[in-house]
Structure formats: structure tokens, C-alpha cells
Design an enzyme around this catalytic site. Structure first.
Site, PDB file in Angstrom:
ATOM      1  N   ASN A   4       0.870  -1.227  -0.082  1.00 31.25           N
ATOM      2  CA  ASN A   4       0.019   0.047   0.076  1.00 31.25           C
ATOM      3  C   ASN A   4       0.729   1.314  -0.051  1.00 31.25           C
ATOM      4  O   ASN A   4       0.569   2.345  -0.749  1.00 31.25           O
ATOM      5  CB  ASN A   4      -0.929  -0.105   1.247  1.00 31.25           C
ATOM      6  CG  ASN A   4      -1.804   1.236   1.185  1.00 31.25           C
ATOM      7  OD1 ASN A   4      -2.805   1.156   0.650  1.00 31.25           O
ATOM      8  ND2 ASN A   4      -1.693   2.043   2.308  1.00 31.25           N
ATOM      9  N   SER A  60       8.408  10.619   8.119  1.00 30.72           N
ATOM     10  CA  SER A  60       8.098  10.540   9.490  1.00 30.72           C
ATOM     11  C   SER A  60       9.520  10.555  10.354  1.00 30.72           C
ATOM     12  O   SER A  60      10.477  10.100   9.568  1.00 30.72           O
ATOM     13  CB  SER A  60       7.410   9.567  10.035  1.00 30.72           C
ATOM     14  OG  SER A  60       7.643   9.123  11.225  1.00 30.72           O
ATOM     15  N   TYR A 119       6.525  -0.357   8.987  1.00 24.62           N
ATOM     16  CA  TYR A 119       6.037   0.953   8.637  1.00 24.62           C
ATOM     17  C   TYR A 119       7.165   1.971   8.416  1.00 24.62           C
ATOM     18  O   TYR A 119       7.069   2.465   7.621  1.00 24.62           O
ATOM     19  CB  TYR A 119       4.792   1.468   9.962  1.00 24.62           C
ATOM     20  CG  TYR A 119       4.978   2.997   9.956  1.00 24.62           C
ATOM     21  CD1 TYR A 119       5.603   3.804  10.844  1.00 24.62           C
ATOM     22  CD2 TYR A 119       4.147   3.620   8.955  1.00 24.62           C
ATOM     23  CE1 TYR A 119       5.662   5.061  10.644  1.00 24.62           C
ATOM     24  CE2 TYR A 119       3.959   5.064   8.912  1.00 24.62           C
ATOM     25  CZ  TYR A 119       4.693   5.968   9.866  1.00 24.62           C
ATOM     26  OH  TYR A 119       4.619   7.396   9.812  1.00 24.62           O
ATOM     27  N   LYS A 136       8.367   4.388   4.832  1.00 25.40           N
ATOM     28  CA  LYS A 136       8.661   5.773   4.922  1.00 25.40           C
ATOM     29  C   LYS A 136      10.402   5.954   4.377  1.00 25.40           C
ATOM     30  O   LYS A 136      10.573   6.827   3.635  1.00 25.40           O
ATOM     31  CB  LYS A 136       8.651   6.612   6.308  1.00 25.40           C
ATOM     32  CG  LYS A 136       7.143   6.634   6.730  1.00 25.40           C
ATOM     33  CD  LYS A 136       6.228   7.310   5.541  1.00 25.40           C
ATOM     34  CE  LYS A 136       4.984   7.359   6.183  1.00 25.40           C
ATOM     35  NZ  LYS A 136       4.216   7.968   5.114  1.00 25.40           N
ATOM     36  N   PHE A 183       7.134  14.668  13.545  1.00 27.60           N
ATOM     37  CA  PHE A 183       7.487  14.118  14.926  1.00 27.60           C
ATOM     38  C   PHE A 183       6.154  13.604  15.521  1.00 27.60           C
ATOM     39  O   PHE A 183       5.481  12.896  14.721  1.00 27.60           O
ATOM     40  CB  PHE A 183       8.290  15.030  15.826  1.00 27.60           C
ATOM     41  CG  PHE A 183       9.817  15.140  15.290  1.00 27.60           C
ATOM     42  CD1 PHE A 183       9.939  15.635  13.785  1.00 27.60           C
ATOM     43  CD2 PHE A 183      10.829  14.415  15.995  1.00 27.60           C
ATOM     44  CE1 PHE A 183      11.462  15.657  13.602  1.00 27.60           C
ATOM     45  CE2 PHE A 183      12.082  14.392  15.468  1.00 27.60           C
ATOM     46  CZ  PHE A 183      12.317  14.976  14.278  1.00 27.60           C
ATOM     47  N   ASN A 184       5.603  13.904  16.672  1.00 28.16           N
ATOM     48  CA  ASN A 184       4.383  13.360  17.094  1.00 28.16           C
ATOM     49  C   ASN A 184       3.112  14.095  16.997  1.00 28.16           C
ATOM     50  O   ASN A 184       3.055  15.196  17.821  1.00 28.16           O
ATOM     51  CB  ASN A 184       4.664  12.812  18.538  1.00 28.16           C
ATOM     52  CG  ASN A 184       5.593  11.682  18.463  1.00 28.16           C
ATOM     53  OD1 ASN A 184       6.813  11.680  18.211  1.00 28.16           O
ATOM     54  ND2 ASN A 184       5.117  10.532  19.069  1.00 28.16           N
ATOM     55  N   ASN A 210      -1.342   5.477  20.064  1.00 30.27           N
ATOM     56  CA  ASN A 210      -0.621   6.788  20.391  1.00 30.27           C
ATOM     57  C   ASN A 210      -1.092   7.147  21.774  1.00 30.27           C
ATOM     58  O   ASN A 210      -2.276   7.184  22.296  1.00 30.27           O
ATOM     59  CB  ASN A 210      -0.796   7.720  19.450  1.00 30.27           C
ATOM     60  CG  ASN A 210      -0.120   7.324  17.909  1.00 30.27           C
ATOM     61  OD1 ASN A 210      -0.936   7.467  17.000  1.00 30.27           O
ATOM     62  ND2 ASN A 210       0.996   6.623  17.871  1.00 30.27           N
ATOM     63  N   GLY A 239      10.796  -1.572  20.442  1.00 30.11           N
ATOM     64  CA  GLY A 239      10.908  -0.645  19.054  1.00 30.11           C
ATOM     65  C   GLY A 239      10.712   0.972  19.651  1.00 30.11           C
ATOM     66  O   GLY A 239      11.157   1.627  18.800  1.00 30.11           O
TER      67      GLY A 239
END
Ligand code: WQD
Length: 340
Positions: free
Chosen positions: A101, A126, A152, A156, A181-182, A202, A298
Site C-alpha cells: 500500500n 516521519s 511502517y 517511509k 514528529f508526534n 498513540n 521498538g
């Protein structure tokens, strides 16, 4: 000059806020979305904010015939490509779904831009491309990209490599790669915000759902990291500021030819998980039921942006505070609860 900007994933969290910013700056956003990861109520919310319902092109960016039909129908000024899967944990369980995708979608976009001579692309990347920075906390764009911690993140990382190779072969392209960032918060109107599907991955939506009672308890993943208080540090950026950065990037590209720029989009300040929890309680008066749990595989110990390049070349910097983001996220959560 055409003002049409194709926003793939435009009904998503960051996409929908960017649609508002584009409209507010005189562009005409074209929302491309298949609603696999977006809630249709966003369209109603956008209508309330904008006073009109933006153009929706419902379909999948991986469907090249559908995508081509858009480029045939509209004189597109630029593309902002958000449409991609982004759940870190899910990507570990279903890597092929993510590679297909996220990479095919980008390849289709690039092929059609080349075929139809559309120059300007803003790509949603990201900070995850930095991987586990070896002892470095503040990321500058030249920081070597390490190995991301998830499929993921690799999509990126690979997308940025694809873009680098494609622009070498097609120097008429103009591309800004924004490394978020976030993202946190919601639109001040609370007509649009974040729609986590199922249990949030999140931190901020998990906090607001715990505060409203949708989640029983927040688990803080790890308490003995080498940070200010033992919990992970991140750079939390208000989604409105993030949306504005995309508009600045489009206008930056308009004046350029053959540029490729990777740009950090963050506040430049790191906050720990406990600092966020405490800020939430101080700002809202609501206590959060939380406890320490095991570290999450991670997770990077500490990462935040050096945001100087965005200021220098885009004339952009974050204006909204973490307290603004907390208030907007909390108001959005209360709005969702009230409309259930
Ligand atoms: C933040 C901190 C967790 C939930 C990811 C992607 C990144 C981007 C943003 C897409 C971490 C801690 C979290 C919880 C916790 N996504 N936490 N309990 O992992 O920094 O970034 O989302 O673009 O690419 O990698 O964000 O919000 O999941 O976690 O303690 O229930 O909060 O350990 O330290 P993250 P996050």
C-alpha cells in the site's frame, strides 16, 4: 495558475486539517480518500469549518486507473501525499500489506505526476526514518537515517529513497519531504480531530480516552530509560501547526525548480510521557488512571526535532503549545463522547 491541490488521504487526521489550511490560504483541495482509515463524518466537519463541502474523489491511490482519471480531469497545481498505513504495531504483523500500500501508492503518484508534468509534491514522511539515533536526541535533517524499527518505518525510509532516485531521473520535479514528529491535538472548532480505530496506539488519544472513561487505565511503557524521569521523550506537535507546514511547503515549491528537501516538522522541544500526563492533569483538572508497564518493543528512548531548517526555508515554526494541543484533544474527546 491552477489552485487545485490533490490531497491523498485528505479525510484522515493530518489530511483533513491540511485541507482546512489549504482552503484558508486560497488553494482548492481535492480530497482523495478510500475511507479505509478515515471517518466519513470528517466531510461534515469540514463543511462546518469551511462553509462548503470540499471536493471528494473517493477511491484508492493504489488504483492507477482511478488516479489517472483525476489527473485527466483536473489541472493539478500540486500534490500532498498522505495516504498510507501508519500503525507501527500492525505493520510488524502485516508487513506485505504495508509495503504494497505505502510504496505502490507513492509509485502511482510519481508516475502520474511525471506523465502529466505536475511538478510539486509534498510527501508525508516521519521521524521514524531516523531509527534509534545512536546517542543523538536532537535530529537535524542530515542525521544519517538509521534502520527504522518497524515495516511502517521502513516504508517511509524506502519512500524517501524512491523519491531521491526518481527526482534524479526527472529533475523537473519539486519535492518536499516532511518528517513529522508526534502529531497531537485537534481543530479548535472540534468539528474535526483524530479518529483512532479501536484501542489507540498513540499516547495522546490514549490519555484522552482514559480521561473520558473509554479506556480503564493508561500503561506507561517503561520507567527506567536514561531520560529526565525514566520515561520516553518525544516532540509533540499540534496538528494545526503541522497542517500549516504543508501549505508553506507547497508555496515554497512554487518558486523552485528541481529541488528535493527533507524537512523536520517538530517544535524542537522534547517532553516525557510523565510530563505529558502531568500537563494534561494541570491543564484539564482531570486525573489519569495510569501505571508503569513493560517497555514497548521498538520505542526510541528520546527524539526531538531541530526545526531550524523549516524556519529558514519554509518560514514556518510551531506556534501552538502542548497545552493548546491538550485542550484541543480533550475538547475533541468530549465532543466525540457527546455525539455517541
Ligand atoms: C509516544 C510515547 C510510548 C502509548 C509513532 C510513530 C510515528 C508517528 C507517531 C505516524 C512513547 C508512550 C504510548 C501508551 C505509552 N506515527 N506510550 N503508553 O511511538 O513516538 O510514534 O506515532 O506518523 O511515526 O512511530 O508515538 O504516541 O505511540 O508513543 O507509554 O499507551 O508514549 O512508549 O514513548 P511514537 P506514540
Amino acid at each position: 495558475m491552477s489552485k487545485y491541490v490533490l490531497v491523498t488521504g485528505g479525510a484522515g487526521y493530518i489530511g483533513s486539517h491540511t485541507v482546512v489550511s489549504l482552503s484558508e490560504n486560497g488553494y482548492i483541495p481535492l480530497i482523495l480518500d478510500n475511507f479505509e482509515n478515515a471517518n466519513r463524518s470528517v466531510l461534515n466537519g469540514l463543511h462546518k469549518i469551511l462553509g462548503f463541502e470540499p471536493i471528494l474523489l473517493e477511491g484508492d491511490v493504489c488504483d492507477n486507473d482511478f488516479l489517472k482519471s483525476i489527473f485527466l480531469s483536473y489541472e493539478i497545481h500540486g500534490v500532498i501525499h498522505f495516504a498510507a498505513y501508519k500503525a507501527v504495531g500492525e505493520s510488524v504483523k502485516e508487513p506485505l500489506k504495508y509495503y504494497k500500500n505505502n510504496l505502490l501508492g507513492l509509485i502511482n503518484i510519481l508516475n502520474n505526476m511525471i506523465e502529466f508534468r505536475i511538478k510539486n509534491l509534498v510527501f508525508s514522511s516521519s521521524c521514524t526514518v531516523y531509527g534509534e539515533p545512536k546517542g543523538i536526541k536532537e535530529m537535524i535533517e542530515e542525521t544519517p537515517k538509521n534502520s527504522p524499527n518497524s515495516p511502517y518505518g521502513w516504508t517511509k525510509w524506502m519512500s524517501e529513497q524512491i523519491i531521491e532516485d526518481v527526482i534524479k531521473a526527472n529533475p523537473s520535479l519539486n519535492i518536499a519531504v516532511l518528517r513529522y514528529f508526534n502529531p497531537v491535538g485537534a481543530h479548535k472548532s472540534v468539528f474535526i480531530g483524530e479518529f483512532p480505530i479501536g484501542k489507540p496506539n498513540n499516547l495522546m488519544p490514549y490519555i484522552t480516552q482514559t480521561a473520558i472513561g473509554k479506556q480503564e487505565k493508561l500503561i506507561v511503557f517503561g520507567n527506567d530509560y536514561p531520560t529526565i524521569d525514566g520515561t520516553c521523550v518525544r516532540d509533540y506537535i499540534h496538528v494545526i501547526d503541522l497542517a500549516e507546514a504543508h501549505v508553506k511547503a507547497i508555496s515554497f515549491l512554487e518558486s523552485k525548480s528541481g529541488v528535493l528537501e527533507a524537512i523536520n516538522i517538530g517544535t524542537g522541544k522534547g517532553l516525557s510521557v510523565l510530563e505529558i500526563i502531568n500537563a494534561f492533569t494541570i491543564e484539564t483538572g482531570v486525573q489519569i488512571n495510569w501505571e508503569f508497564g513493560p517497555k514497548r518493543k521498538g520505542d526510541v528512548t528520546e527524539i526531538f526535532a531541530n526545526a531550524n531548517k523549516a524556519k529558514t526555508i519554509l518560514g514556518w515554526e510551531a506556534k501552538l503549545s502542548i497545552n493548546d494541543a491538550i485542550n484541543d484533544a480533550w475538547n475533541w474527546e468530549k465532543k466525540l463522547a457527546a455525539t455517541k
